[in-house]
Design a protein around this motif. Structure first.
Motif, mmCIF file in Angstrom:
data_model
loop_
_atom_site.group_PDB
_atom_site.id
_atom_site.type_symbol
_atom_site.label_atom_id
_atom_site.label_comp_id
_atom_site.label_asym_id
_atom_site.label_seq_id
_atom_site.Cartn_x
_atom_site.Cartn_y
_atom_site.Cartn_z
ATOM 1 N N ASN A 308 0.838 -1.190 0.000
ATOM 2 C CA ASN A 308 0.000 0.000 0.000
ATOM 3 C C ASN A 308 0.884 1.254 0.000
ATOM 4 O O ASN A 308 1.613 1.516 0.955
ATOM 5 C CB ASN A 308 -0.910 -0.008 1.235
ATOM 6 N N VAL A 309 0.806 2.026 -1.078
ATOM 7 C CA VAL A 309 1.655 3.210 -1.229
ATOM 8 C C VAL A 309 1.378 4.225 -0.125
ATOM 9 O O VAL A 309 2.309 4.828 0.432
ATOM 10 C CB VAL A 309 1.440 3.854 -2.614
ATOM 11 N N LYS A 310 0.106 4.441 0.220
ATOM 12 C CA LYS A 310 -0.220 5.391 1.283
ATOM 13 C C LYS A 310 0.369 4.943 2.611
ATOM 14 O O LYS A 310 0.767 5.769 3.428
ATOM 15 C CB LYS A 310 -1.742 5.556 1.388
ATOM 16 N N GLU A 313 4.004 5.885 2.576
ATOM 17 C CA GLU A 313 4.143 7.333 2.697
ATOM 18 C C GLU A 313 3.942 7.800 4.138
ATOM 19 O O GLU A 313 4.445 8.863 4.529
ATOM 20 C CB GLU A 313 3.127 8.036 1.788
ATOM 21 N N GLY A 314 3.222 7.010 4.930
ATOM 22 C CA GLY A 314 2.959 7.389 6.313
ATOM 23 C C GLY A 314 4.032 6.966 7.291
ATOM 24 O O GLY A 314 3.977 7.323 8.477
ATOM 25 N N VAL A 315 5.028 6.217 6.829
ATOM 26 C CA VAL A 315 6.122 5.775 7.711
ATOM 27 C C VAL A 315 7.151 6.893 7.818
ATOM 28 O O VAL A 315 7.478 7.564 6.833
ATOM 29 C CB VAL A 315 6.781 4.491 7.161
ATOM 30 N N ASP A 316 7.653 7.088 9.008
ATOM 31 C CA ASP A 316 8.659 8.129 9.241
ATOM 32 C C ASP A 316 9.834 7.978 8.279
ATOM 33 O O ASP A 316 10.339 6.874 8.070
ATOM 34 C CB ASP A 316 9.163 8.036 10.689
ATOM 35 N N GLN A 317 10.269 9.078 7.693
ATOM 36 C CA GLN A 317 11.322 9.039 6.683
ATOM 37 C C GLN A 317 12.615 8.445 7.214
ATOM 38 O O GLN A 317 13.327 7.742 6.489
ATOM 39 C CB GLN A 317 11.583 10.456 6.134
ATOM 40 N N GLU A 318 12.925 8.701 8.461
ATOM 41 C CA GLU A 318 14.148 8.148 9.039
ATOM 42 C C GLU A 318 14.070 6.624 9.167
ATOM 43 O O GLU A 318 15.057 5.930 8.983
ATOM 44 C CB GLU A 318 14.422 8.786 10.407
#
Length: 360
Positions: A308-310, A313-318
């Motif tokens: 799931n792309v969304k 996208e919701g996971v912390d970038q770090e």
């Protein structure tokens, strides 16, 4: 997943056909829905909205590998949903084990990664029928003890056959991962087009690796314990092996940038033909695991990606950067996708791998 939870769950994993039968009834909660799955995926953090709606988790039965699961289903075992990976979906479908999915009942279907959905013959058949909901994806990759292995000595996958690592190596007791390693090692990125000569080269490589193998791991608990305990220094393992080893305090690292690359797999859920349980609950489960919030657990605790792309996208970038998912294009640039392969080739791999493990 926390190490202790994973360890307890994986203790239910199968070592053989008798263990399969024993494990089948090991987790009996909501009896109107049975999931045939890899041990560990029954963790409630993967389907919280299902438990919230129905007051309990589904029942789970476990398998050790997909070929084992395939034979059990063909022998008459009944379940509602199953969790195969990319290289097995076509085989299960062609054997008549599956029924199509109604995507109108799956929340967030249009949010699935378009590159994964478009993988040839994986999600849909040629007539456009949908058979598979991709969910988790990740790698089989080099994991190593950074205190005992110099990184410059493992720049190539040929290291698995290097005599300096005799009795210090582990690879999975899994024909797909084994031949993914061997295919990459001989320079082959598309194993679906493997020639007879390439099959021989790959098998010969695995015979060389066998000389160094201390153990063939069967689940993540095996390899985490072996690496954390110092029994094995170099492994071909799934993402979560390094993640859990680090959580246990061991100096284990994963290396994705070998000369030949890594192997990438996509797993997900299918609905079995003549599923005995509740059809509505089956879709509730699919909706629960496809919830974007689940990605935080899947990436953070297991080191796997969610289709799931969304969700991603919701996971912390770090966290994404730490787990290697911050640049997906770079991630897949040098990879062998474990795509479906011809059934005759798969049978040859299975037979040959058994000979290799036996020392022949």
């Amino acid at each position: 997943m926390k190490a202790i939870t994973r360890r307890l769950a994986l203790s239910l994993a199968l070592a053989g056909s008798m263990a399969v039968l024993a494990a089948t009834a090991a987790r009996a909660e909501d009896k109107e829905l049975t999931i045939f799955d890899w041990a560990g995926y029954e963790d409630p953090s993967f389907h919280p909205k299902y438990a919230e709606k129905h007051g309990d988790s589904p029942s789970f039965a476990f398998f050790g590998d997909e070929d084992e699961a395939f034979e059990k289903m063909r022998s008459g075992f009944k379940a509602d949903l199953g969790h195969p990976c990319s290289q097995s979906v076509v085989k299960w479908r062609e054997a008549g084990l599956l029924q199509p999915l109604d995507t109108s009942k799956i929340a967030g279907w249009n949010d699935l990664n378009p590159q994964i959905v478009a993988m040839k013959n994986l999600v849909t058949s040629e007539d456009g029928t949908v058979w598979f909901m991709p969910w988790d994806w990740g790698n089989t990759e080099v994991s190593y003890n950074s205190e005992k292995v110099d990184e410059k000595d493992i720049h190539s996958l040929q290291a698995f056959a290097d005599p300096k690592f005799k009795d210090r190596v582990s690879i999975g007791d899994n024909v797909d991962d084994a031949y993914a390693l061997a295919s990459l090692a001989i320079g082959l990125k598309d194993w679906s087009k493997m020639t007879d000569d390439q099959f021989k080269q790959a098998s010969d490589f695995l015979r060389q690796v066998h000389k160094n193998v201390r153990l063939y791991w069967t689940d993540t608990t095996d390899i985490v314990q072996a690496m954390s305990g110092g029994e094995v220094d170099l492994a071909w393992a799934w993402n979560d092996a390094a993640v859990q080893s680090v959580a246990a305090g061991a100096p284990i690292k994963a290396k994705k940038d070998t000369d030949e690359g890594i192997s990438t797999w996509v797993c997900g859920y299918v609905m079995f033909k003549d599923a005995p349980g509740s059809n509505d609950k089956a879709y509730d489960f699919l909706n629960a695991i496809n919830d974007p919030e689940v990605a935080k657990t899947l990436v953070g605790d297991w080191g796997y990606g969610q289709a799931n792309v969304k969700g991603m996208e919701g996971v912390d970038q770090e966290v994404l950067k730490e787990k290697g998912y911050d640049d997906v294009q770079k991630f897949v640039d040098k990879t062998l996708f474990q795509s479906p392969i011809p059934s005759d080739l798969k049978l040859r791999m299975i037979a040959e791998f058994e000979k290799i493990k036996a020392g022949y």
